[in-house]
Design an enzyme around this catalytic site. Structure first.
Site, mmCIF file in Angstrom:
data_model
loop_
_atom_site.group_PDB
_atom_site.id
_atom_site.type_symbol
_atom_site.label_atom_id
_atom_site.label_comp_id
_atom_site.label_asym_id
_atom_site.label_seq_id
_atom_site.Cartn_x
_atom_site.Cartn_y
_atom_site.Cartn_z
ATOM 1 N N PHE A 83 3.381 59.389 -19.739
ATOM 2 C CA PHE A 83 4.657 60.093 -19.684
ATOM 3 C C PHE A 83 5.372 59.767 -18.380
ATOM 4 C CE2 PHE A 83 1.902 62.542 -22.451
ATOM 5 C CZ PHE A 83 2.729 62.748 -23.545
ATOM 6 N N CYS A 84 6.669 59.493 -18.491
ATOM 7 C CA CYS A 84 7.477 59.246 -17.287
ATOM 8 C C CYS A 84 8.853 59.849 -17.510
ATOM 9 C CB CYS A 84 7.537 57.755 -16.966
ATOM 10 S SG CYS A 84 8.429 56.766 -18.161
ATOM 11 N N ALA A 85 9.767 59.535 -16.623
ATOM 12 C CA ALA A 85 11.097 60.143 -16.690
ATOM 13 C C ALA A 85 11.767 59.875 -18.036
ATOM 14 C CB ALA A 85 11.953 59.645 -15.541
ATOM 15 N N THR A 114 7.494 52.571 -18.063
ATOM 16 C CA THR A 114 6.080 52.748 -18.382
ATOM 17 C C THR A 114 5.671 51.907 -19.589
ATOM 18 O OG1 THR A 114 6.301 54.977 -17.505
ATOM 19 C CG2 THR A 114 4.301 54.510 -18.712
ATOM 20 N N GLU A 140 8.796 62.483 -20.451
ATOM 21 C CA GLU A 140 8.107 63.735 -20.111
ATOM 22 C C GLU A 140 8.616 64.898 -20.949
ATOM 23 O OE1 GLU A 140 7.770 67.298 -17.070
ATOM 24 O OE2 GLU A 140 9.477 65.941 -17.012
#
Length: 102
Positions: free
Chosen positions: A7-9, A14, A39
């Protein structure tokens, strides 16, 4: 099969790391299902997940995310900045395997 979610922004940068992790798993003969997601979709994306990893850019959210993951029995950790920056799929895969107890 090990189910890993990163999970990232927004789930964009990613996705490059996911590709590297899949290649590392293939070399090691490990069956994985790895996906990069924003996220904001974390809470509804943890069903049957073995490991959740956070991009360093949202590492500040670990305490909040940990509560959600703990409730579902999913180990979670922040991807080390160096491994993320270098897109070191092998090391990030090793972290996921360690968290999953494999």
């Amino acid at each position: 099969m090990l189910k890993i979610r990163l999970f990232c922004a927004a789930g964009m940068s990613t996705s490059f790391l996911v590709t590297k992790m899949k290649k590392a798993a293939e070399v090691k003969g490990i069956e994985v299902d790895i996906e990069a997601l924003p996220e904001s979709s974390l809470e509804k994306s943890l069903d049957e997940v073995d490991v959740a990893l956070l991009g360093p850019q949202i590492g500040f959210a670990l305490p909040k995310v940990k509560k959600v993951c703990d409730a579902k029995g999913v180990p979670v950790e922040v991807i080390p900045m160096v491994d993320y920056g270098m897109m070191n799929g092998e090391k990030v895969l090793a972290l996921a395997l360690k968290l999953a107890g494999k």
